[in-house]
Design a protein around this motif. Structure first.
Motif, PDB file in Angstrom:
ATOM      1  N   ALA A  57     -11.456  -1.684  31.410  1.00 45.37           N
ATOM      2  CA  ALA A  57     -11.756  -0.266  31.602  1.00 45.37           C
ATOM      3  C   ALA A  57     -13.043  -0.050  32.386  1.00 45.37           C
ATOM      4  N   LYS A  58     -13.842  -1.104  32.554  1.00 47.29           N
ATOM      5  CA  LYS A  58     -15.092  -1.003  33.310  1.00 47.29           C
ATOM      6  C   LYS A  58     -14.939  -1.508  34.739  1.00 47.29           C
ATOM      7  N   ASP A  59     -13.760  -1.974  35.080  1.00 46.36           N
ATOM      8  CA  ASP A  59     -13.507  -2.498  36.420  1.00 46.36           C
ATOM      9  C   ASP A  59     -13.317  -1.333  37.391  1.00 46.36           C
ATOM     10  N   PRO A  60     -14.202  -1.167  38.388  1.00 45.28           N
ATOM     11  CA  PRO A  60     -14.071  -0.032  39.320  1.00 45.28           C
ATOM     12  C   PRO A  60     -12.731  -0.004  40.050  1.00 45.28           C
ATOM     13  N   THR A  61     -12.219  -1.172  40.410  1.00 47.39           N
ATOM     14  CA  THR A  61     -10.932  -1.220  41.107  1.00 47.39           C
ATOM     15  C   THR A  61      -9.814  -0.701  40.212  1.00 47.39           C
ATOM     16  N   PHE A  62      -9.848  -1.076  38.947  1.00 42.82           N
ATOM     17  CA  PHE A  62      -8.842  -0.599  37.999  1.00 42.82           C
ATOM     18  C   PHE A  62      -8.962   0.911  37.802  1.00 42.82           C
ATOM     19  N   ILE A  63     -10.179   1.411  37.737  1.00 42.51           N
ATOM     20  CA  ILE A  63     -10.392   2.853  37.564  1.00 42.51           C
ATOM     21  C   ILE A  63      -9.852   3.626  38.764  1.00 42.51           C
ATOM     22  N   ILE A  64     -10.120   3.123  39.966  1.00 40.74           N
ATOM     23  CA  ILE A  64      -9.617   3.786  41.178  1.00 40.74           C
ATOM     24  C   ILE A  64      -8.089   3.758  41.204  1.00 40.74           C
ATOM     25  N   LEU A  65      -7.505   2.623  40.816  1.00 49.75           N
ATOM     26  CA  LEU A  65      -6.047   2.524  40.758  1.00 49.75           C
ATOM     27  C   LEU A  65      -5.472   3.542  39.783  1.00 49.75           C
ATOM     28  N   CYS A  66      -6.064   3.630  38.597  1.00 47.14           N
ATOM     29  CA  CYS A  66      -5.584   4.593  37.598  1.00 47.14           C
ATOM     30  C   CYS A  66      -5.708   6.023  38.117  1.00 47.14           C
ATOM     31  N   ALA A  67      -6.820   6.317  38.794  1.00 47.51           N
ATOM     32  CA  ALA A  67      -7.014   7.662  39.344  1.00 47.51           C
ATOM     33  C   ALA A  67      -5.955   7.967  40.398  1.00 47.51           C
ATOM     34  N   GLY A  68      -5.683   6.996  41.268  1.00 45.79           N
ATOM     35  CA  GLY A  68      -4.677   7.205  42.305  1.00 45.79           C
ATOM     36  C   GLY A  68      -3.289   7.436  41.736  1.00 45.79           C
ATOM     37  N   LEU A  69      -2.918   6.630  40.754  1.00 48.47           N
ATOM     38  CA  LEU A  69      -1.599   6.790  40.145  1.00 48.47           C
ATOM     39  C   LEU A  69      -1.517   8.083  39.344  1.00 48.47           C
ATOM     40  N   ALA A  70      -2.609   8.442  38.668  1.00 54.21           N
ATOM     41  CA  ALA A  70      -2.609   9.676  37.881  1.00 54.21           C
ATOM     42  C   ALA A  70      -2.454  10.902  38.779  1.00 54.21           C
ATOM     43  N   ILE A  71      -3.155  10.916  39.906  1.00 54.54           N
ATOM     44  CA  ILE A  71      -3.031  12.040  40.839  1.00 54.54           C
ATOM     45  C   ILE A  71      -1.628  12.070  41.443  1.00 54.54           C
ATOM     46  N   SER A  72      -1.068  10.906  41.717  1.00 58.58           N
ATOM     47  CA  SER A  72       0.304  10.856  42.242  1.00 58.58           C
ATOM     48  C   SER A  72       1.290  11.465  41.258  1.00 58.58           C
TER      49      SER A  72
END
Length: 286
Positions: free
Chosen positions: A97-112
């Motif tokens: 949950a602290k991995d910036p790449t994982f956070i960006i991925l989650c944000a991208g999928l959530a917005i999609s």
């Protein structure tokens, strides 16, 4: 999905796609079942929902009893993994949950996901607003889900060869462009073609999201990664449908098409950003 990810190190995209493809098969069957019960045979809404429940219960029981832990190996048993986690890590490992790449991925999928389900929910009412028969309009949902079945399996197969992030970002962009063209489809052939394309491209997103998240997690944090990802998707999918309803009621289907399309395009950009954080070589398998 987390259990399946732990079984396979190779061809993970294909295996997850096959698992998720089952929901597309259900998406083909359920609209037909509901239409037949409600509109053809005149079954009440209450008993229609009960019939759905009676069908789902044994299927869910079958799924529950067949989900087992991955087989143990001589050098990497489940017990050894647990012992290693207890010795080297805190009891609750939230490092993913602290991995910036994982956070960006989650944000991208959530917005999609914020706009991705809108066409699926409103394609029937859109067709009805154009004056098409209720039976044909109702079955457009089955067309989307039928196409989504192939969209969840084939891109998973290709992603194992060309990169999960690459295919996921491309699928998001293609879905966004297709959504922006939604209201250009007016007649039944046009709507069917549109449903086939959108079902395929959006199905690829649903298939690849798990393998993208899983590729960022360790074996021990697969479940945590999937939990955080699905939690983020649950929030935006919860908000997306009411927003869609308000847009349709106030501004019409063109506004809904733009909302869904922009959400998917922005989400695909964030997914590609996460991919660039892993490897800045655009042509790399990632």
């Amino acid at each position: 999905m987390a259990t399946v990810s732990r079984y396979f190190n190779k061809n993970k995209g294909l295996t997850v796609g096959i698992i998720i493809g089952g929901s597309s098969l259900g998406g083909v069957i359920w609209p037909i079942v509901l239409n037949e019960l409600l509109n053809t045979h005149g079954v009440s809404f209450g008993w229609t929902i009960r019939a759905v429940g009676f069908i789902m219960v044994p299927l869910l029981i079958l799924a529950i009893v067949t989900v087992v832990a991955p087989p143990e190996t001589e050098h990497h048993s489940e017990r050894a993994i647990v012992q290693e986690i207890e010795e080297k890590r805190p009891k609750q490992d939230l490092s993913i949950a602290k991995d910036p790449t994982f956070i960006i991925l989650c944000a991208g999928l959530a917005i999609s996901v914020l706009g991705m389900y809108s066409p699926m929910f409103y394609i029937t009412t859109y067709a009805r607003s154009l004056g098409h028969p209720i039976d044909i309009s109702f079955y457009l949902v089955s067309v989307i889900n039928g196409s989504s079945l192939f969209g969840r399996i084939l891109p998973g197969f290709l992603a194992d060869r060309y990169g999960h992030f690459n295919l996921c970002a491309l699928a998001g962009l293609a879905s966004g462009i297709t959504s922006l063209c939604w209201t250009a489809a007016k007649n039944i052939p046009g709507l069917v073609v549109w449903c086939l394309v959108y079902g395929f491209t959006s199905g690829a997103i649903l298939s690849l999201q798990a393998s993208c998240a899983g590729s960022l997690a360790t074996r021990e944090t697969q479940g945590t990664a999937m939990g955080f990802l699905m939690g983020a998707l649950a929030l935006t999918s919860l908000f997306g449908t009411p927003i869609s309803g308000k847009l349709v009621g106030s501004y019409g289907y063109l506004s809904l098409s733009i909302f869904a399309g922009v959400s998917l395009v922005v989400g695909s950009i964030l997914i590609f950003w996460a991919r660039l954080r892993l490897n800045r070589n655009i042509f790399a398998k990632q």
